[in-house]
Design an enzyme around this catalytic site. Sequence first.
Site, PDB file in Angstrom:
ATOM      1  N   GLY A 149     -17.826   0.525  -8.938  1.00 42.97           N
ATOM      2  CA  GLY A 149     -16.691   1.380  -9.263  1.00 42.97           C
ATOM      3  C   GLY A 149     -17.159   2.629  -9.998  1.00 42.97           C
ATOM      4  CB  CYS A 150     -15.687   5.983 -10.158  1.00 38.85           C
ATOM      5  SG  CYS A 150     -13.955   5.595 -10.491  1.00 38.85           S
ATOM      6  CE1 TYR A 151     -12.325   6.328 -15.900  1.00 40.16           C
ATOM      7  CE2 TYR A 151     -11.119   4.914 -14.405  1.00 40.16           C
ATOM      8  CZ  TYR A 151     -11.165   6.020 -15.231  1.00 40.16           C
ATOM      9  OH  TYR A 151     -10.053   6.799 -15.388  1.00 40.16           O
TER      10      TYR A 151
END
Lengths: 337, 337, 337, 337
Positions: A149-151
């Site tokens: 995921g990006c976070y």
Amino acid sequence: MTKVAIMGATGYAALELIKILLRNSDVEIVALTSRSESAPHISEIHPCLEGRLDLRCEALTPAEIADRADFVFCALPHVASMEVIPDLLADGCRVVDLSADYRLSDPAVYEKWYHHVHIDPTRLGSTVYGLPELWAEKIPSADLIANPGCYTSTAILGLAPLMAKGLVEPTGIIIDAKSGVSGAGRNPKLGTLYPECNESITAYGVGTHRHTPEIEEVLTTVGGKEVKVTFTPHLTPMNRGILATMYPRLTEAVSRDAILDIYRAFYQGKPFVRVIDRIPATKDVAGTNYCDISVQFAGDQLIVFSATDNLIKGAAGVAVQNFNLMAGYPETTGLIV
Amino acid sequence: MTKVAIMGATGYAALELIKILLRNSDVEIVALTSRSESAPHISEIHPCLEGRLDLRCEALTPAEIADRADFVFCALPHVASMEVIPDLLADGCRVVDLSADYRLSDPAVYEKWYHHVHIDPTRLGSTVYGLPELWAEKIPSADLIANPGCYTSTAILGLAPLMAKGLVEPTGIIIDAKSGVSGAGRNPKLGTLYPECNESITAYGVGTHRHTPEIEEVLTTVGGKEVKVTFTPHLTPMNRGILATMYPRLTEAVSRDAILDIYRAFYQGKPFVRVIDRIPATKDVAGTNYCDISVQFAGDQLIVFSATDNLIKGAAGVAVQNFNLMAGYPETTGLIV
Amino acid sequence: MTKVAIMGATGYAALELIKILLRNSDVEIVALTSRSESAPHISEIHPCLEGRLDLRCEALTPAEIADRADFVFCALPHVASMEVIPDLLADGCRVVDLSADYRLSDPAVYEKWYHHVHIDPTRLGSTVYGLPELWAEKIPSADLIANPGCYTSTAILGLAPLMAKGLVEPTGIIIDAKSGVSGAGRNPKLGTLYPECNESITAYGVGTHRHTPEIEEVLTTVGGKEVKVTFTPHLTPMNRGILATMYPRLTEAVSRDAILDIYRAFYQGKPFVRVIDRIPATKDVAGTNYCDISVQFAGDQLIVFSATDNLIKGAAGVAVQNFNLMAGYPETTGLIV
Amino acid sequence: MTKVAIMGATGYAALELIKILLRNSDVEIVALTSRSESAPHISEIHPCLEGRLDLRCEALTPAEIADRADFVFCALPHVASMEVIPDLLADGCRVVDLSADYRLSDPAVYEKWYHHVHIDPTRLGSTVYGLPELWAEKIPSADLIANPGCYTSTAILGLAPLMAKGLVEPTGIIIDAKSGVSGAGRNPKLGTLYPECNESITAYGVGTHRHTPEIEEVLTTVGGKEVKVTFTPHLTPMNRGILATMYPRLTEAVSRDAILDIYRAFYQGKPFVRVIDRIPATKDVAGTNYCDISVQFAGDQLIVFSATDNLIKGAAGVAVQNFNLMAGYPETTGLIV
């Protein structure tokens, strides 16, 4: 020549995938999918691709995709991903899954956070988590990669060196993260309408954001102790970028210079992590696959800053980085522009 | 005490109506409507109203509204407006209609541009067009006011003085207009999603925008000759504001100073039109009911600039200005802050 | 290996030059200049270049530059450019000048618009104007290229096909252009401070913008008749991009399809002009060297839309396009990403 | 009629002061100052005031100001403020100082953080800190009010109820704050140029921001124990607004509902603090004097959110709130629109 397909080609991450893959002359994009029955041309979906890629977005089955492609980037939502990936793998495709479906190792944790029973649970735990800065050696031989995921990758890259050294308490880590609006996807919703999020900042998903267990699981593996974080995402009025401002508690006194040295050593030879002296700004990584990291002290409190482009290093860029390693291309192919 | 209702309370113009009306202690907002069956509190819809107005948005019939209110601001979409306004009027309410349903005088023109047969055609032509700078004397006694469109009033106010004097050719007038995104409304659509319109400008509705016949009809009335305009609206990455850059052709040589004097004389005593020396910027009218106007020459070509806040002078502000005149309040009540 | 220098490396166009040139492995950037005596590292000036280019910005004389470089991109302001370019040429460097100093052919016109006497007037008129879509054949052998202005090339590319065919009146052409704020440069000024231009649109330089004579001169050459335009630039709240909305008057009736065919034929084989069906949006060319062009009719009025990234196709991109042609690289090298 | 002057009328907070004061018909603005010798009209400085206030910005001495005004809002930078305030007070003016000069009680702390020796040290410690939600009773009789900083009041209002109850540890409080760009003032600087801060978020002043000791001193007074905070300000791409996301450690287990009740009781009767159920967004307080506060738990970690408009509740709004109390007007005069 590697033949690749992209499932779920209408979103923002898929557009970035296409742009990156077009830079590799040894890659041919052979199929794009969407649910639309009208099979729109990709330049109708993403007008910036006008004249660059002559493909329609078709409603293809896994078998049809496997007929054309060797590699598949699965940019479908969670649940939809695990509905097609077993078939793609069975048909011989190698897959980078940009959804969350194979990131967690425990089906019960998946069910708790995603409110769906996992339908392919035997692959959980054995699927390689595609963060090449941590586990590059496992990626080349993998058939399925769970793309972070990006976070998640932004936070993990910022904390992993300290966690690996055992220099921070594994619990009580505060991660205050700020993301551009593209992170919320391309489906029209009131909350991401221009006048709703322009000229405003707010937090969301406090205590419930699904990247939380992913951050905790990966950092637990890195440090060998059970990690617990407080993760607060904020919606920021900009298209792209994530800045994670993180407040871990040191277990012993260490100087800023010593910490920066630890980071530099940890990321030695990693082309996409830049340990820098100044505080990162998301504009300096926008459109790139870099993760810029630095640390500061405010009194005794260590603060770690980590910045990425949520669509590149947070999604499509790391996906291609994984793909490059799987397919035998240099890791940076298409990723430094 | 005047009792007012607002139909269609969930949109951006309705929010501005509420904020403006709350400034008038002689006005009581007695009803708000929306189609939602859950009757949400207005502060759930517009969180900035928290603690300021304790009303729910109900699904009320015209008769139920008329039981409570003397005045109704109808902020429904076109078609929906003309479905309720005849009943409201029959029940004794006075109405300011923010939709386009009663702005044009010819049902055939309405049908051509709006693709609906007008269901209340006898009121077309006799309904007062609510631009107080032009026809203030007709407004106090009106029971129904057609509130002007946002682009419309911005363009008309910029051209009316020249048209009234016969100083410009009535045809071939180019109106290049730039609007903030709130003008596109609050329904989630791909085109107004934050990442779609942030960092971009584009035109839309070229040759087909429905404000075109409205501008032409009003200016034709003002000048007494049939007006034809080329109207090009642009979607601009900002929440609010319209700047109309207009290129009329002079019928005779007139100096800039003389033109500015004509404008000042035309708007003498009009509290919301400011004829200024510099080029207007939308930020200077944002949040206000002002229309800032100036002119420049580029060689022999006259250029007229007109700027408004599309939600205030372009919608809710002029609606309350009309209401003030109808209800006997000073014209500026609640409108200069 | 071609050795290039960039004079004036601190601005936005210079950053784009560097990023583009880094994509060409046959190019070595050997010198960067700035007026600062502290010789800052380029990554202090442009933090996004961290780890990508290890050079300082030095205060070098033309002779010192010529010692190191074969090609020079001169990104200095006007006047400063013509103060160094004669020496660079005398020392054997080939030069792409991004300033306005060599764009106009008449020193008197230069003096009128730039309020400076031209100090190298004999080169005016013979310097090649670097718009490869018009005069690609003159560029390879040139030693000095006058790189077009950003508004200029956007407007010219949109009008040249019609002008070349004699299909539009050469006078009275209205060019209503909207630019992102980076076009105003990187020197801190009140007018380009974030809170001054965010959430606002306004026009500036009406009747006085210096790109006016440049547009007129080039289009006059293209069409063989003296061209006069009304050029109205607008400052738009976005970082990058120019949209020119242009209103020429046709000399005869031509259909939209016929006009699009004329455009497609005119730009046949030109890799960076995309003649498209829909109205261009600046986001679709942002970060690229493309110019997207389309046309629409509003009644009888033809409207031409042309969109570029002001820093790429409007500055650094076309500069490298010129450089590629001069140095013998494929025209698109480094420019399609 | 109260006669007021504003020193330093060219900045953003001064503009808001003027707009708010114009709403009070019992207030006359009698003098505006700036350092400019040309005495510009206020509408040249703030074009949105066109037609609303006919005053020039003069270079006036304290004595000249005292000849005209009873009250002075001092919107000068720190140091400049303490150079004029003693004279203003000696001449009988009552003063609200928007600078930091009188906020801290200890001259040594002032000198440490502001790098200037305080030239009016005897007033430190006795000057009333103008946060009416905490010390409304001291304000009416004060001649000099130290108006709080923008981050400061946002943070303090969010933490004061817990601190007053002794429910949180006084040390180790993390305050991760995000501010719009207007907080950086109106002097042109590279860092606040539009293209530098648009589409980017970054932190600044980590460990060194001058609001740190102010937050600590006030909260120490509120709670009776020495408070230490880690304060990390972030520059956010929006004009206005502050969101403070705060992570205090509870000293005992308390439920979210119980905490919200404590907040509601603490701010009972305070018209500008709204304790809300959802997470605050800065857009909902933009342009208002409200401070919206809420709390959430992420596991055991309490998170407090506090949002204000940095120019209103963070500067001009609370200044007028103080002025209203000093001059005997209702506390909300001009502040609820």
